[in-house]
Write a protein that holds these residues in place. Structure first.
Motif, PDB file in Angstrom:
ATOM      1  N   LYS A 184      -0.390  24.242 -16.875  1.00 55.60           N
ATOM      2  CA  LYS A 184       0.621  23.319 -16.044  1.00 55.60           C
ATOM      3  C   LYS A 184      -0.115  22.076 -15.564  1.00 55.60           C
ATOM      4  O   LYS A 184       0.440  20.916 -15.616  1.00 55.60           O
ATOM      5  N   ALA A 185      -1.197  21.984 -15.242  1.00 55.95           N
ATOM      6  CA  ALA A 185      -1.921  20.907 -14.831  1.00 55.95           C
ATOM      7  C   ALA A 185      -2.413  19.947 -16.182  1.00 55.95           C
ATOM      8  O   ALA A 185      -2.133  18.642 -15.881  1.00 55.95           O
ATOM      9  N   MET A 186      -2.437  20.630 -17.175  1.00 54.37           N
ATOM     10  CA  MET A 186      -2.497  19.532 -18.532  1.00 54.37           C
ATOM     11  C   MET A 186      -1.556  19.134 -18.974  1.00 54.37           C
ATOM     12  O   MET A 186      -1.564  18.051 -19.283  1.00 54.37           O
ATOM     13  N   THR A 187      -0.426  19.787 -18.656  1.00 51.26           N
ATOM     14  CA  THR A 187       0.937  19.245 -19.291  1.00 51.26           C
ATOM     15  C   THR A 187       1.551  17.891 -18.095  1.00 51.26           C
ATOM     16  O   THR A 187       1.821  16.922 -18.493  1.00 51.26           O
ATOM     17  N   THR A 188       1.146  18.253 -16.662  1.00 49.84           N
ATOM     18  CA  THR A 188       1.245  17.242 -16.067  1.00 49.84           C
ATOM     19  C   THR A 188       0.390  15.889 -16.141  1.00 49.84           C
ATOM     20  O   THR A 188       0.840  14.698 -16.019  1.00 49.84           O
ATOM     21  N   LEU A 189      -0.789  16.148 -16.704  1.00 47.38           N
ATOM     22  CA  LEU A 189      -1.647  14.946 -16.981  1.00 47.38           C
ATOM     23  C   LEU A 189      -1.537  14.561 -18.465  1.00 47.38           C
ATOM     24  O   LEU A 189      -2.135  13.688 -18.997  1.00 47.38           O
ATOM     25  N   ASN A 190      -0.736  15.014 -18.907  1.00 48.83           N
ATOM     26  CA  ASN A 190      -0.402  14.847 -20.479  1.00 48.83           C
ATOM     27  C   ASN A 190      -1.856  14.783 -21.242  1.00 48.83           C
ATOM     28  O   ASN A 190      -2.270  13.802 -22.065  1.00 48.83           O
ATOM     29  N   ALA A 191      -2.592  15.884 -21.093  1.00 51.73           N
ATOM     30  CA  ALA A 191      -4.023  15.994 -21.560  1.00 51.73           C
ATOM     31  C   ALA A 191      -3.744  16.081 -23.192  1.00 51.73           C
ATOM     32  O   ALA A 191      -3.167  17.096 -23.960  1.00 51.73           O
ATOM     33  N   ASP A 192      -4.286  15.017 -23.760  1.00 53.01           N
ATOM     34  CA  ASP A 192      -4.364  14.981 -25.264  1.00 53.01           C
ATOM     35  C   ASP A 192      -5.793  15.570 -25.960  1.00 53.01           C
ATOM     36  O   ASP A 192      -6.709  14.904 -25.911  1.00 53.01           O
ATOM     37  N   ILE A 193      -5.720  17.079 -25.681  1.00 55.33           N
ATOM     38  CA  ILE A 193      -6.829  17.808 -25.969  1.00 55.33           C
ATOM     39  C   ILE A 193      -6.491  19.058 -26.380  1.00 55.33           C
ATOM     40  O   ILE A 193      -5.698  19.618 -26.306  1.00 55.33           O
ATOM     41  N   ASP A 194      -7.430  19.780 -27.513  1.00 59.07           N
ATOM     42  CA  ASP A 194      -7.017  20.926 -28.031  1.00 59.07           C
ATOM     43  C   ASP A 194      -7.376  21.947 -27.082  1.00 59.07           C
ATOM     44  O   ASP A 194      -8.398  21.997 -26.459  1.00 59.07           O
ATOM     45  N   LYS A 195      -6.577  22.901 -27.073  1.00 59.21           N
ATOM     46  CA  LYS A 195      -6.555  24.000 -26.089  1.00 59.21           C
ATOM     47  C   LYS A 195      -6.819  25.467 -26.466  1.00 59.21           C
ATOM     48  O   LYS A 195      -6.130  25.788 -27.860  1.00 59.21           O
ATOM     49  N   VAL A 196      -7.822  26.164 -25.921  1.00 60.23           N
ATOM     50  CA  VAL A 196      -8.109  27.441 -26.616  1.00 60.23           C
ATOM     51  C   VAL A 196      -7.901  28.298 -25.455  1.00 60.23           C
ATOM     52  O   VAL A 196      -8.413  27.974 -24.245  1.00 60.23           O
ATOM     53  N   ALA A 197      -7.515  29.644 -25.713  1.00 64.95           N
ATOM     54  CA  ALA A 197      -7.589  30.716 -24.743  1.00 64.95           C
ATOM     55  C   ALA A 197      -7.775  32.069 -25.216  1.00 64.95           C
ATOM     56  O   ALA A 197      -7.892  32.133 -26.340  1.00 64.95           O
ATOM     57  N   ILE A 198      -8.169  33.063 -24.298  1.00 61.79           N
ATOM     58  CA  ILE A 198      -7.952  34.426 -24.495  1.00 61.79           C
ATOM     59  C   ILE A 198      -6.735  34.994 -24.564  1.00 61.79           C
ATOM     60  O   ILE A 198      -6.016  34.766 -23.783  1.00 61.79           O
ATOM     61  N   SER A 199      -6.566  36.209 -25.187  1.00 66.19           N
ATOM     62  CA  SER A 199      -5.171  36.982 -25.050  1.00 66.19           C
ATOM     63  C   SER A 199      -4.725  37.487 -23.725  1.00 66.19           C
ATOM     64  O   SER A 199      -3.642  37.259 -23.567  1.00 66.19           O
ATOM     65  N   ASN A 200      -5.890  37.750 -22.900  1.00 64.60           N
ATOM     66  CA  ASN A 200      -5.426  38.163 -21.476  1.00 64.60           C
ATOM     67  C   ASN A 200      -4.916  37.009 -20.656  1.00 64.60           C
ATOM     68  O   ASN A 200      -4.802  37.197 -19.466  1.00 64.60           O
ATOM     69  N   CYS A 201      -4.998  35.754 -20.912  1.00 62.82           N
ATOM     70  CA  CYS A 201      -4.667  34.547 -20.340  1.00 62.82           C
ATOM     71  C   CYS A 201      -3.131  34.179 -20.570  1.00 62.82           C
ATOM     72  O   CYS A 201      -2.549  33.474 -19.869  1.00 62.82           O
ATOM     73  N   VAL A 202      -2.429  35.291 -21.469  1.00 64.04           N
ATOM     74  CA  VAL A 202      -1.118  34.736 -21.976  1.00 64.04           C
ATOM     75  C   VAL A 202      -0.095  35.831 -21.636  1.00 64.04           C
ATOM     76  O   VAL A 202      -0.593  36.992 -21.809  1.00 64.04           O
ATOM     77  N   SER A 203       0.920  35.675 -20.934  1.00 65.79           N
ATOM     78  CA  SER A 203       2.049  36.688 -21.065  1.00 65.79           C
ATOM     79  C   SER A 203       3.606  35.850 -21.242  1.00 65.79           C
ATOM     80  O   SER A 203       3.723  34.806 -21.075  1.00 65.79           O
ATOM     81  N   SER A 204       4.622  36.499 -21.666  1.00 66.20           N
ATOM     82  CA  SER A 204       5.671  35.827 -22.259  1.00 66.20           C
ATOM     83  C   SER A 204       6.326  35.449 -20.750  1.00 66.20           C
ATOM     84  O   SER A 204       7.172  34.652 -20.659  1.00 66.20           O
ATOM     85  N   GLU A 205       5.975  36.380 -19.666  1.00 66.58           N
ATOM     86  CA  GLU A 205       6.809  36.008 -18.411  1.00 66.58           C
ATOM     87  C   GLU A 205       6.078  34.718 -18.020  1.00 66.58           C
ATOM     88  O   GLU A 205       6.918  33.989 -17.213  1.00 66.58           O
ATOM     89  N   SER A 206       4.899  34.459 -17.983  1.00 69.65           N
ATOM     90  CA  SER A 206       4.344  33.031 -17.450  1.00 69.65           C
ATOM     91  C   SER A 206       4.703  31.978 -18.348  1.00 69.65           C
ATOM     92  O   SER A 206       4.594  30.888 -17.804  1.00 69.65           O
ATOM     93  N   ALA A 207       4.957  32.238 -19.791  1.00 70.59           N
ATOM     94  CA  ALA A 207       5.403  31.101 -20.544  1.00 70.59           C
ATOM     95  C   ALA A 207       6.316  29.974 -19.873  1.00 70.59           C
ATOM     96  O   ALA A 207       6.442  28.873 -20.030  1.00 70.59           O
ATOM     97  N   ALA A 208       7.274  30.664 -19.309  1.00 70.61           N
ATOM     98  CA  ALA A 208       8.388  29.875 -18.672  1.00 70.61           C
ATOM     99  C   ALA A 208       8.114  29.063 -17.476  1.00 70.61           C
ATOM    100  O   ALA A 208       8.822  27.952 -17.395  1.00 70.61           O
ATOM    101  N   GLN A 209       6.892  29.197 -16.890  1.00 72.11           N
ATOM    102  CA  GLN A 209       6.474  28.370 -15.986  1.00 72.11           C
ATOM    103  C   GLN A 209       5.626  27.113 -16.164  1.00 72.11           C
ATOM    104  O   GLN A 209       5.230  26.355 -15.476  1.00 72.11           O
ATOM    105  N   ILE A 210       5.256  27.243 -17.779  1.00 74.54           N
ATOM    106  CA  ILE A 210       4.720  26.143 -18.359  1.00 74.54           C
ATOM    107  C   ILE A 210       5.419  25.183 -19.201  1.00 74.54           C
ATOM    108  O   ILE A 210       6.041  25.659 -19.972  1.00 74.54           O
ATOM    109  N   PRO A 211       5.450  23.915 -18.819  1.00 70.53           N
ATOM    110  CA  PRO A 211       6.619  23.121 -19.639  1.00 70.53           C
ATOM    111  C   PRO A 211       6.005  23.027 -21.302  1.00 70.53           C
ATOM    112  O   PRO A 211       4.790  22.884 -21.332  1.00 70.53           O
TER     113      PRO A 211
END
Length: 344
Positions: A184-211
């Motif tokens: 969310k912070a990266m979206t707010t700052l319009n960060a032009d940067i490649d993003k990497v994460a691990i699978s337990n970082c992600v859930s369909s329920e939380s996706a809606a909270q991120i623009p």
């Protein structure tokens, strides 16, 4: 799912070396004391091996099984004891994904600098500070580690620090609430940067909270969900034939049993604790890791010097859609990045 997989192996693959598998389950309920009790029961029984999918207390189990000469075989995870103690084996290169994937991607994309954004807690930061310098150094990439104090609601300052560092790629390490706040912070700052994460970082329920959700983020995963892959078709067939419909969340049980059978396939003689240890310490050839996009493993080869019980130097990762569904999964061999410098 474990019971269904055992039926499949016994009826279609002849068990192991013609011997049917007999499965005994023990549940630790996420408690170390229960895990120790399960391990002690296994040691005192006729069991020839202990298998886990993604155990919650792997080191507790290994501390009991290792000195008893009882092989402990798991798909994911592991701590210091289970990753280094004798008679323990880990199919998936979980450690390699923590710092190996961002280093490999940064190297592959020609970036000079990458960052890891992680909660400021020793359990999270120690593996990064312990291995990050070595791995990123071998990749020829400078690493910036930005820590976030526990309980931080607004990560804008930390994300801004990542941007200001000049990093072109950032790996986010944490649980779902942590990662949600970071993205969310990266979206707010319009960060032009490649993003990497691990699978337990992600859930369909939380996706809606991120623009924009998780769109375009590279996700390190341990399981390929491609419905057209041979192993996924096999998994679905086992579900249907052996009465496990609706138990797709038991995939790690399927993976641990099938991987174990594949690693022992073709061995001769009696199936004992000793013969299994001997075989796994010198598995003669690589075999395909179940549901892992063709990634192979070969126990005994020690592709990761820092974690000798890991049986594969490779990891898998793919690209996420906005809801967190990962596709275009590829394999990455990160073992060379963990090579220790030559003495002298």
């Amino acid at each position: 799912m474990a019971e269904a997989t055992v039926k499949y192996i016994n009826e279609n693959l002849g068990g192991i070396n013609g011997r049917p598998i007999k499965l005994t389950m023990c549940f630790d309920e996420l408690q170390a004391a229960n895990a120790r009790e399960c391990a002690n029961k296994a040691v005192g029984s006729k069991a020839v091996a202990v298998l886990s999918g993604t155990p919650s207390n792997p080191d507790t189990i290994a501390a009991v099984t290792s000195p008893a000469g009882l092989p402990y075989f798991m798909v994911n995870g592991g701590g210091k004891e289970s990753l280094t103690a004798p008679n323990s084996y880990v199919v998936t290169n979980t450690v390699g994904g923590i710092v190996g994937l961002p280093a490999e991607l940064a190297k592959e994309r020609g970036y000079q600098k990458a960052a890891i954004l992680v909660i400021d807690a020793p359990l999270a930061t120690q593996p990064i500070t312990g291995m990050g310098k070595l791995v990123f150094g071998n990749a020829g990439v400078e690493l910036e580690v930005v820590t976030v104090p526990p309980g931080t609601a607004d990560m804008t300052p930390q994300v801004q620090a990542v941007i200001d560092s000049g990093a072109k790629l950032v790996q986010v390490l944490g649980d779902i609430p942590f990662c949600t706040g970071a993205f969310k912070a990266m979206t707010t700052l319009n960060a032009d940067i490649d993003k990497v994460a691990i699978s337990n970082c992600v859930s369909s329920e939380s996706a809606a909270q991120i623009p924009g959700g998780y769109e375009g983020i590279t996700i390190r995963t341990t399981e390929d969900t491609n419905p057209d892959s041979a192993d996924r078709k096999l998994f679905n067939a086992v579900l249907q034939k052996y009465g496990a419909d609706g138990k797709e969340d038991g995939a790690t049980a399927f993976r641990s049993l099938v991987a174990f059978q594949r690693s022992l396939s073709g061995m001769s003689g009696d199936i004992t604790r000793e013969s299994i240890v001997k075989r796994l310490n010198a598995q003669p050839e690589p075999v395909e890791s179940p549901l892992a996009a063709g990634l192979t493993f070969q126990c005994g080869t020690k592709p990761m010097a820092v974690t000798p019980n890991v049986c594969s130097g490779g990891i898998i990762a793919g690209t996420s859609d906005k809801d967190g569904n990962v596709s275009d999964v590829k394999t990455y061999d990160v073992a060379p990045l963990f090579k220790m410098p030559a003495a002298g």
